[in-house]
Design an enzyme around this catalytic site. Structure first.
Site, PDB file in Angstrom:
ATOM      1  N   GLU A 279       0.886  -1.166   0.000  1.00 48.79           N
ATOM      2  CA  GLU A 279       0.000   0.000   0.000  1.00 48.79           C
ATOM      3  C   GLU A 279       0.916   1.206   0.000  1.00 48.79           C
ATOM      4  OE1 GLU A 279      -1.513   3.235   0.825  1.00 48.79           O
ATOM      5  OE2 GLU A 279      -1.681   2.480   2.874  1.00 48.79           O
ATOM      6  N   CYS A 312      -1.474   9.275   2.640  1.00 41.97           N
ATOM      7  CA  CYS A 312      -1.292   8.906   1.237  1.00 41.97           C
ATOM      8  C   CYS A 312      -2.570   9.049   0.424  1.00 41.97           C
ATOM      9  CB  CYS A 312      -0.751   7.490   1.121  1.00 41.97           C
ATOM     10  SG  CYS A 312      -1.633   6.277   2.126  1.00 41.97           S
TER      11      CYS A 312
END
Length: 519
Positions: A279, A312
């Site tokens: 991720e 993010c």
């Protein structure tokens, strides 16, 4: 909204929080069920991003420590009943949940102190949300998941075969976690990995180790999790961490962090074709369609400054109709100016510090690069002004809006990881979609429109793993999260995230030998 040129400043109380966290911070490693110092006695500093002061030290795992932990994790998986006893896993995870619930306020203080997480954020994604479901959803999956299914009887080459498909744990999982949402990411890796029956070696970020070492202490003292099933080894030494990627005894690496480090993990693990979940970074677009009400949509731009922009999935590219570009820039400038910045311990603060001086300087460098490319900073662009004396050594960046750039500019293409938004004009809906997709990343994004149907149609054409429409929240342990393109491989959470920690085995036997397969 205030029209002054600086964000609102809030009073502070972090000295007390820092002292409390320092007094309670767990400095030991967890190896094979024992809380222990580093084999060489080495340690590293845990620094408050709000003050720049050292909170305390944490043992630094060495290569020898890591080798011992891998051997113990392998042994725990191969020789204990953890991988096969679902009742044991459920009971142990319930114990862990209860112990974490009992220490929630200590966890909160630690996250404020070591991560600079604003208090209000610990009430949401930093702590309370993942604490509520990060273990409970995987525990329910232990009960509800289809661990075995039968296939129709096969008759090939005159052989009548009964068949089944069985799900089994991967084995030894290395979980490598970042500093920005440390507890949230740790618990959302450990929950499904442990519930699926794996043993786990947790390597937390060295900038925020204590939430993970606390969890290690809780596992050792307050649960029946067998020794070696969970290892916790913080270290600032990248060469020690890389052992997890190359060692054949580790079956999987589950990593959350930068795209650059993700690439290196893939390269290092390629020799033994180790399974990887990645991720990674993002550069999400917030698309305000031409039928959206600015007064409703544009306040959501403040989310780009959540945890000082260190997320993010945050939408840091604001896409607005060209005909209303100036109006949008003025509006979002006022939104950013209204955000309180200061001590993360203060419940009224929205923007706390960034994690380190290095991160602060990187963010300011990106802003300067944007200006050199023709951008105009309409607010922010500097370290935070006029902070209280005790925060003078902290690492702050004012919420910043950059106008006048297109999607080819550096601030629009690279992940800044700070409270910076680039406002980009588009000419049509097709143009907005093209700009949103014109990125090496594909993690998340958001769309605002007066028509949900229209927004959904646009969402279906955006190449990202998650999309929010008109402020909808996709977050949850039951919701798969991850990205397209260089934003990663695989999904965290949800059924998809649970299955990521499982292997698939097909079994066939002569049909007259009837009987159900068992663990």
């Amino acid at each position: 909204m205030p029209a002054d040129s600086h964000p609102a400043l809030a009073p502070s109380s972090s000295p007390e929080i820092n002292k409390l966290a320092a007094a309670q911070g767990e400095h030991r490693l967890l190896i094979n069920g024992e809380l222990t110092e580093s084999s060489t006695g080495e340690s590293f500093d845990n620094v408050s991003p709000a003050t720049g002061e050292v909170l305390g030290t944490t043992s630094a795992a060495t290569a020898s420590d890591m080798q011992r932990a891998i051997a113990g994790a392998r042994r725990a998986f191969d020789e204990s009943s953890w991988s096969t006893d679902r009742d044991l896993r459920t009971r142990c995870l319930q114990q862990l949940q209860q112990a974490l619930d009992a220490e929630v306020e200590d966890l909160r203080n630690e996250l404020i102190a070591e991560a600079g997480a604003p208090h209000m954020m610990t009430r949401t994604a930093q702590l309370d949300w993942p604490l509520d479901d990060g273990l409970r959803f995987p525990m329910q999956m232990i009960k509800d998941f289809e661990w075995e299914r039968t296939l129709p009887t096969s008759e090939l080459r005159g052989v009548r075969s009964s068949r089944a498909v069985r799900k089994e744990p991967v084995g030894v999982v290395a979980a490598i976690t970042p500093w920005n949402f440390p507890f949230e990411i740790v618990i959302n890796k450990l929950g499904p990995a442990l519930a699926a029956g794996n043993s786990v070696i947790l390597k937390p970020a060295s900038l925020t180790p204590w939430n993970a070492t606390r969890l290690g202490r809780i596992v050792a003292e307050k649960t029946d999790i067998p020794p070696g099933v969970l290892q916790v080894l913080p270290t600032p030494d990248a060469s020690v961490t890389e052992i997890l990627s190359v060692d054949d005894r580790v079956d999987m690496v589950s990593f959350t962090g930068s795209t650059g480090v993700g690439r290196r993990i893939v390269e290092k693990s390629a020799g033994n074709l180790k399974r990887t979940f990645l991720e990674l970074g993002g550069k999400s677009a917030m698309i305000v369609l031409d039928d959206a009400e600015f007064a409703t949509a544009l306040p959501h731009a403040a989310q780009a400054c959540t945890h000082a922009g260190q997320g993010c999935a945050l939408s840091t590219r604001l896409l607005v109709p060209r005909a209303r570009y100036s109006e949008a820039v003025d509006f979002v400038t006022h939104v950013f100016q209204s955000l309180s910045i200061g001590d993360p311990a203060d419940p009224r603060v929205y923007v706390g510090p960034v994690i380190s001086a290095r991160q602060r300087d990187s963010i300011l460098g990106y802003i300067a690069q944007g200006v050199s490319e023709g951008g105009q900073v309409t607010t922010g662009g500097t370290s935070a002004p006029e902070l209280p004396d005790h925060l003078s050594g902290g690492f702050f960046v004012s919420p910043t809006v950059i106008a006048g750039l297109d999607n080819s500019s550096t601030p629009a293409r690279e992940e800044i990881f700070g409270p910076v938004m680039t406002v980009i004009a588009y000419d049509s809906e097709e143009d907005a979609i093209a700009i949103a997709n014109d990125s090496p990343y594909g993690l998340a994004g958001s769309i605002f429109s007066a028509s949900t149907e229209r927004a959904l149609a646009v969402a279906h054409r955006i190449r990202t793993g998650s999309i929010s429409i008109n402020g909808g929240l996709y977050y949850g342990a039951d919701s798969p999260y991850g990205g397209y393109k260089t934003s990663g491989v695989g999904r965290q959470n949800g059924i998809e995230g649970f299955e990521q920690y499982l292997e698939t085995k097909s079994i066939a036997w002569i049909a007259h030998q009837e009987g159900q397969l068992h663990d």
